[in-house]
Design a protein around this motif. Structure first.
Motif, PDB file in Angstrom:
ATOM      1  N   ALA A 108       0.813  -1.199   0.000  1.00 30.38           N
ATOM      2  CA  ALA A 108       0.000   0.000   0.000  1.00 30.38           C
ATOM      3  C   ALA A 108       0.852   1.256   0.000  1.00 30.38           C
ATOM      4  O   ALA A 108       0.357   2.345  -0.249  1.00 30.38           O
ATOM      5  N   THR A 146      -7.428  -4.814 -12.231  1.00 25.61           N
ATOM      6  CA  THR A 146      -6.325  -4.502 -11.331  1.00 25.61           C
ATOM      7  C   THR A 146      -5.568  -3.311 -11.891  1.00 25.61           C
ATOM      8  O   THR A 146      -5.216  -3.300 -13.082  1.00 25.61           O
ATOM      9  N   ALA A 180     -13.368   0.628  -5.523  1.00 25.96           N
ATOM     10  CA  ALA A 180     -11.955   0.253  -5.579  1.00 25.96           C
ATOM     11  C   ALA A 180     -11.498  -0.171  -4.198  1.00 25.96           C
ATOM     12  O   ALA A 180     -11.824   0.475  -3.197  1.00 25.96           O
ATOM     13  N   LEU A 181     -10.759  -1.261  -4.130  1.00 25.46           N
ATOM     14  CA  LEU A 181     -10.209  -1.759  -2.878  1.00 25.46           C
ATOM     15  C   LEU A 181      -8.706  -1.869  -3.017  1.00 25.46           C
ATOM     16  O   LEU A 181      -8.209  -2.462  -3.980  1.00 25.46           O
ATOM     17  N   ARG A 182      -7.984  -1.320  -2.053  1.00 19.82           N
ATOM     18  CA  ARG A 182      -6.529  -1.339  -2.108  1.00 19.82           C
ATOM     19  C   ARG A 182      -6.002  -2.670  -1.597  1.00 19.82           C
ATOM     20  O   ARG A 182      -6.368  -3.121  -0.509  1.00 19.82           O
ATOM     21  N   SER A 183      -5.143  -3.299  -2.362  1.00 17.12           N
ATOM     22  CA  SER A 183      -4.563  -4.564  -1.967  1.00 17.12           C
ATOM     23  C   SER A 183      -3.712  -4.387  -0.713  1.00 17.12           C
ATOM     24  O   SER A 183      -2.964  -3.422  -0.586  1.00 17.12           O
ATOM     25  N   ALA A 236      -7.027   8.315  -5.589  1.00 13.69           N
ATOM     26  CA  ALA A 236      -6.625   7.250  -4.673  1.00 13.69           C
ATOM     27  C   ALA A 236      -6.034   7.867  -3.409  1.00 13.69           C
ATOM     28  O   ALA A 236      -5.438   8.944  -3.454  1.00 13.69           O
ATOM     29  N   TYR A 240     -10.919   1.451   1.001  1.00 12.36           N
ATOM     30  CA  TYR A 240     -12.144   1.414   0.205  1.00 12.36           C
ATOM     31  C   TYR A 240     -12.431   2.768  -0.440  1.00 12.36           C
ATOM     32  O   TYR A 240     -12.347   3.806   0.204  1.00 12.36           O
ATOM     33  N   THR A 282      -1.478  -1.013  -5.259  1.00  8.70           N
ATOM     34  CA  THR A 282      -2.260  -1.807  -6.187  1.00  8.70           C
ATOM     35  C   THR A 282      -3.708  -1.843  -5.732  1.00  8.70           C
ATOM     36  O   THR A 282      -3.988  -2.068  -4.552  1.00  8.70           O
ATOM     37  N   TYR A 283      -4.616  -1.623  -6.667  1.00 10.01           N
ATOM     38  CA  TYR A 283      -6.050  -1.578  -6.368  1.00 10.01           C
ATOM     39  C   TYR A 283      -6.788  -2.545  -7.278  1.00 10.01           C
ATOM     40  O   TYR A 283      -6.361  -2.821  -8.401  1.00 10.01           O
ATOM     41  N   ARG A 284      -7.912  -3.022  -6.791  1.00 12.53           N
ATOM     42  CA  ARG A 284      -8.827  -3.823  -7.589  1.00 12.53           C
ATOM     43  C   ARG A 284     -10.102  -3.012  -7.766  1.00 12.53           C
ATOM     44  O   ARG A 284     -10.714  -2.574  -6.788  1.00 12.53           O
ATOM     45  N   ARG A 344      -2.533  -0.062 -10.808  1.00 15.63           N
ATOM     46  CA  ARG A 344      -1.526   0.390  -9.849  1.00 15.63           C
ATOM     47  C   ARG A 344      -1.482   1.910  -9.854  1.00 15.63           C
ATOM     48  O   ARG A 344      -1.166   2.527 -10.874  1.00 15.63           O
TER      49      ARG A 344
END
Length: 316
Positions: A53, A299, A241-244, A275, A249, A280-282, A301
């Motif tokens: 992150a 996915t 979007a969710l951050r790996s 962001a 969120y 990396t985000y999904r 970045r």
């Protein structure tokens, strides 16, 4: 949910070992994005972030809404998850209550995009995703059926605004464990095209840390653009979007809305987002066509070298 962006960051991953049983303590929604494992690869602050992150920025980017939702309790409200464990592959009724500062169940909410509360459920590896709309009983208990396909750690996120004067929107999070044999999956590599249920969705633009940028998603089917998208919860598309790593969120609604005289029902759905940091985000896009809701996943970045995360040409 309000037009614009809201971000919720989560910490505390659940431990699991490859090939072992996960979370054995005891013991659907149609909006599903099941990603095949790839071969490789507003509120409150963040006390710590995992290494991934911190890519491309270290601290949360200036100019983005500060992450929140790290707590089960915030601003006097608590997410009381009555079903902290389920069994993978079995349909289970997920039940929870939002409580106020006196411990009483909240029974009055503001309706946002046709719903009193929006619920997101995602696996820690971001392979399984649900966007749920539970039902509230008169006593304030929320419930929704879930059938999680894989064992592992999940995050439950409740997004709501109490029906109280000057109340602000809140996003509270809690951990959920699905027991069973756990096999970790890898996050799919970045790709500007996603396929779902016979549809192809192209992503253009980039997600940038700390400043707003444009994202456009173009929907097609059998090589032809889809120009008759249907409104879903008051919009032609919804993006999460969710951050790996910590599952920070971010939820945005598209620019424009059905019936405003300028927004077309496809093939493009445009968003503006920022962001909270590099990493990396999904991304999960929900859209409706011919009476069915579909979810396309990408996915990306944020914070990579300039130009390396710009997908396609139609978004510039």
């Amino acid at each position: 949910m309000h037009t614009g962006l809201r971000i919720t960051a989560f910490a505390a991953a659940l431990a699991a070992t490859f090939g072992t049983a996960y979370g054995v303590g005891r013991g659907v929604d149609p909006l599903v994005a099941e990603s095949a494992p790839a071969p490789h690869d507003r509120h409150g602050g963040v006390s710590a972030q995992p290494e991934e992150a911190r890519e491309g920025g270290g601290r949360e980017g200036h100019g983005a809404t500060p992450p929140g939702g790290l707590q089960v309790t915030e601003n006097g409200y608590t997410l009381d998850l009555a079903t902290p464990r389920v069994t993978a592959g079995q349909r289970t009724e997920l039940r929870f209550t939002v409580r106020d500062g006196d411990g009483e169940a909240v029974t009055a909410y503001q309706r946002e995009h046709g719903k009193e509360l929006h619920l997101v459920l995602a696996s820690r590896d971001l392979v399984t995703y649900r966007h749920l709309h539970p039902t509230r009983a008169a006593d304030g208990t929320w419930s929704t059926p879930v059938d999680l396909p894989r064992a592992g750690g999940y995050r439950v996120l409740a997004d709501f605004t109490p029906a109280k004067k000057n109340a602000e929107n809140l996003t509270l999070g809690a951990d959920l464990a699905a027991s069973g044999r756990y096999e970790p999956a890898h996050l799919p590599a970045p790709d500007g095209t996603a396929g779902v249920d016979g549809y192809q969705v192209e992503l253009a633009g980039s997600l940038r840390p700390g400043r707003e940028s444009g994202l456009k998603l173009k929907v097609s089917r059998d090589g032809e653009p889809v120009t008759d998208l249907q409104p879903y919860l008051g919009a032609y598309g919804h993006l999460v979007a969710l951050r790996s790593g910590d599952l920070a969120y971010l939820h945005v609604h598209p620019n424009g809305e059905p019936g405003d005289g300028t927004t077309e029902p496809g093939p493009e759905i445009s968003f503006t987002a920022a962001a909270p940091s590099g990493g990396t985000y999904r991304l999960f896009l929900d859209f409706q066509h011919r009476g069915e809701v579909h979810t396309a996943a990408f996915t990306v970045r944020a914070g990579s070298a300039p130009g390396t995360q710009d997908f396609g040409g139609h978004g510039h």
